[in-house]
Design a protein around this motif. Structure first.
Motif, PDB file in Angstrom:
ATOM      1  N   ARG A  17     -24.521  39.762   8.885  1.00 32.89           N
ATOM      2  CA  ARG A  17     -25.291  38.561   9.247  1.00 32.89           C
ATOM      3  C   ARG A  17     -24.402  37.326   9.206  1.00 32.89           C
ATOM      4  NH1 ARG A  17     -31.038  38.941   9.162  1.00 32.89           N
ATOM      5  NH2 ARG A  17     -31.290  36.772   8.577  1.00 32.89           N
ATOM      6  N   ALA A  18     -23.543  37.229   8.186  1.00 35.45           N
ATOM      7  CA  ALA A  18     -22.629  36.083   8.088  1.00 35.45           C
ATOM      8  C   ALA A  18     -21.682  36.044   9.285  1.00 35.45           C
ATOM      9  CB  ALA A  18     -21.844  36.158   6.780  1.00 35.45           C
ATOM     10  N   GLU A  19     -21.212  37.202   9.709  1.00 34.13           N
ATOM     11  CA  GLU A  19     -20.329  37.277  10.880  1.00 34.13           C
ATOM     12  C   GLU A  19     -21.063  36.810  12.139  1.00 34.13           C
ATOM     13  OE1 GLU A  19     -17.776  40.631  13.384  1.00 34.13           O
ATOM     14  OE2 GLU A  19     -19.213  41.284  11.870  1.00 34.13           O
ATOM     15  N   ALA A  23     -20.112  33.501  14.407  1.00 31.04           N
ATOM     16  CA  ALA A  23     -19.871  33.624  15.847  1.00 31.04           C
ATOM     17  C   ALA A  23     -20.847  32.758  16.637  1.00 31.04           C
ATOM     18  CB  ALA A  23     -19.984  35.081  16.274  1.00 31.04           C
ATOM     19  N   ALA A  24     -22.105  32.728  16.191  1.00 32.79           N
ATOM     20  CA  ALA A  24     -23.115  31.915  16.871  1.00 32.79           C
ATOM     21  C   ALA A  24     -22.773  30.434  16.778  1.00 32.79           C
ATOM     22  CB  ALA A  24     -24.494  32.181  16.281  1.00 32.79           C
ATOM     23  N   ALA A  25     -22.279  29.991  15.629  1.00 27.68           N
ATOM     24  CA  ALA A  25     -21.909  28.582  15.487  1.00 27.68           C
ATOM     25  C   ALA A  25     -20.839  28.212  16.509  1.00 27.68           C
ATOM     26  CB  ALA A  25     -21.419  28.306  14.067  1.00 27.68           C
ATOM     27  N   GLY A  46     -19.202  42.247  18.894  1.00 25.23           N
ATOM     28  CA  GLY A  46     -19.056  43.669  19.192  1.00 25.23           C
ATOM     29  C   GLY A  46     -20.341  44.465  19.149  1.00 25.23           C
ATOM     30  N   LEU A  47     -21.455  43.829  19.438  1.00 25.49           N
ATOM     31  CA  LEU A  47     -22.748  44.510  19.476  1.00 25.49           C
ATOM     32  C   LEU A  47     -23.383  44.307  20.848  1.00 25.49           C
ATOM     33  CD1 LEU A  47     -24.353  43.258  16.126  1.00 25.49           C
ATOM     34  CD2 LEU A  47     -23.436  45.536  16.555  1.00 25.49           C
ATOM     35  N   THR A  48     -24.299  45.153  21.210  1.00 28.30           N
ATOM     36  CA  THR A  48     -25.129  44.869  22.375  1.00 28.30           C
ATOM     37  C   THR A  48     -26.154  43.820  21.953  1.00 28.30           C
ATOM     38  OG1 THR A  48     -26.763  46.554  21.824  1.00 28.30           O
ATOM     39  CG2 THR A  48     -24.902  47.251  23.207  1.00 28.30           C
ATOM     40  N   ARG A  54     -31.649  44.006  15.142  1.00 31.40           N
ATOM     41  CA  ARG A  54     -31.708  44.634  13.826  1.00 31.40           C
ATOM     42  C   ARG A  54     -31.398  43.625  12.724  1.00 31.40           C
ATOM     43  NH1 ARG A  54     -28.797  49.114  16.299  1.00 31.40           N
ATOM     44  NH2 ARG A  54     -26.921  48.351  15.281  1.00 31.40           N
ATOM     45  N   HIS A  55     -30.719  42.540  13.096  1.00 31.93           N
ATOM     46  CA  HIS A  55     -30.308  41.526  12.116  1.00 31.93           C
ATOM     47  C   HIS A  55     -31.151  40.250  12.202  1.00 31.93           C
ATOM     48  CE1 HIS A  55     -26.734  43.914  11.145  1.00 31.93           C
ATOM     49  NE2 HIS A  55     -26.639  44.129  12.441  1.00 31.93           N
ATOM     50  N   PHE A  56     -31.550  39.871  13.410  1.00 30.29           N
ATOM     51  CA  PHE A  56     -32.303  38.641  13.634  1.00 30.29           C
ATOM     52  C   PHE A  56     -33.390  38.900  14.674  1.00 30.29           C
ATOM     53  CE2 PHE A  56     -28.162  37.108  12.197  1.00 30.29           C
ATOM     54  CZ  PHE A  56     -28.519  36.147  11.269  1.00 30.29           C
TER      55      PHE A  56
END
Length: 196
Positions: A17-19, A23-25, A46-48, A54-56
């Motif tokens: 989640r921190a990663e 990246a979002a910032a 590195g996710l679709t 699954r995280h947000f």
């Protein structure tokens, strides 16, 4: 020390989640909230796009958590530093903390300034409460330094100093970190001490 909103129990740290938040910032600072899709964010880590769910719950939830996290961190450290019984030392400690935060997190500063209105109302309200509490920590320290300074003038001075300190995404490119830290500290301290 001033009162502040009670913090909710912290969730255990989640590196993934921190990663995603980091990246979002960067992505939101560069492209704007509306210019970055869930797919863009997924590719950055590195996710679709669908795997991010699954995280947000979605992009809005990413932005809300990011800005709540900034506000909670600023307040928690502000409370700690403002507690120094010597108001001069407390002010220096607050300045060092905020300057380091601003220099280390230019993307977060940019997103915070530009995108708060895109956060859903309940979380936006909480961010604003946390921000006000952080400002009040600074106000209390300045009022200890200069008890004759009216509260509204002190509050205005703190907000003006934050404008200077949070200029780092635009102002910090020409100097090395140590020189920029010194410059910001000197300018902000002089401004705050002369607010009366």
């Amino acid at each position: 020390m001033t009162s502040h909103p009670a913090a909710e129990p912290a969730l255990p740290p989640n590196p993934r989640r921190a990663e995603i938040l980091a990246a979002a910032a960067e992505l939101f600072a560069r492209r704007g909230y509306h210019g970055a899709s869930i797919g863009d964010l997924g590719r950055a880590v590195g996710l679709t796009g669908p795997a991010l769910y699954r995280h947000f719950r979605g992009k809005e939830a990413v932005l809300a958590e990011m800005l709540l996290d900034i506000s909670e961190r600023l307040l928690a450290e502000g409370v700690r530093r403002a507690a120094d019984p010597d108001p001069g030392r407390a002010l220096d400690a607050l300045l060092r903390w905020h300057i380091a935060f601003a220099l280390d997190n230019p993307a977060l500063i940019t997103v915070h300034e530009r995108e708060l209105d895109n956060v859903p109302e309940p979380q936006r309200h909480r961010v604003r409460r946390l921000q006000r509490a952080y400002v009040e920590e600074w106000v209390a320290v300045l009022r200890r330094l200069n008890p004759a300074l009216p509260g509204d003038r002190t509050r205005a001075a703190v907000h003006a100093a934050f404008g200077l300190l949070n200029s780092t995404p635009r102002s910090a490119a020409g100097l090395d970190r140590a020189a920029m830290c010194t410059l910001l500290h000197t300018m902000a301290r002089a401004a705050l001490e002369n607010a009366g």
